[in-house]
Design an enzyme around this catalytic site. Sequence first.
Site: not given
Length: 291
Positions: A189, A208
């Site tokens: 991420k 996310d």
Amino acid sequence: MVRGIVPRQPAKTGRHEGTRISRPLKVSQKNAGLHPVRPGQRPGPTQTKVSKQAAPRAKSTRAVKGYHPLAPERIAGILKRLDQLYPEVTCALTHKDAWQLLVATILSAQSTDANVNRVTPELFRKYPTVADFAALTPEQLEPAVRSTGFFRNKSKSVVGAAKKIMSEFGGQVPDDMAQLLTLPGVARKTANVVLGTWFKKADGLVVDTHVTRIARRLELTKNTDAPKIEQDLTKVIPRDRWILFAHQLIWHGRKLCIARRPKCVDCALENICHAGDKTWSTVEIHKNAKL
Ligand code: SF4
């Protein structure tokens, strides 16, 4: 014929023994083109056995003929509406270079961007370069990042990343996924945020909590873990949209498609969204739709 015994004749009313009363079809059966089959009768070409499983009312969107959540037209519709809602969005973390963005992204874990943005201006004023961070111990950094939560781990990651960037990458944040993933505290991420937002490289797609929630609500994935969701999304979203799409979902998750009680009444995606926890719906098949 023996007197007194008369063969039975059909009653004029049609309600004699053995006659089944034909009832009008329910509206829902008519609409679905279903015709009940009498006991012992084999279904004809236009007849279908009516059973609970074949109830004409859609129990979920999967039961709706012709509906496919990943159909290219539906994906194009989602992208178009996101463009209308969020035409030019980008990362909300304040930063001036790749290093600042990397630090801010590490600090944003389990925190809000607004919270991180309150901390980072003073942090980068105090420690302006990667070398400044590399010269610290994690304990020295902790007070400055305490308010972002999980500050011990975050301090360790930031100082560890700074040391590695100084020793192995000549003081420059690498613009390569494999190299970024070698830095302490950096998973896909964070690497995707830095690569996409700063280096404009679409190596993957940021996943996310907002992206996870909305991708599931929009039936773009059934998975719950980030790497699998990323794989699912990169299969259906065109590569040149990966960076913007992730930012758009993140903004959508903050503004309308919030975790509890999403604001569906204001959402431009409403009539193509079949999420089971919608708070408002204009389309009949949504009423019983499940995620
Ligand atoms: S309709 Fe509701 S659940 Fe669906 S994307 Fe919009 S806000 Fe989210």
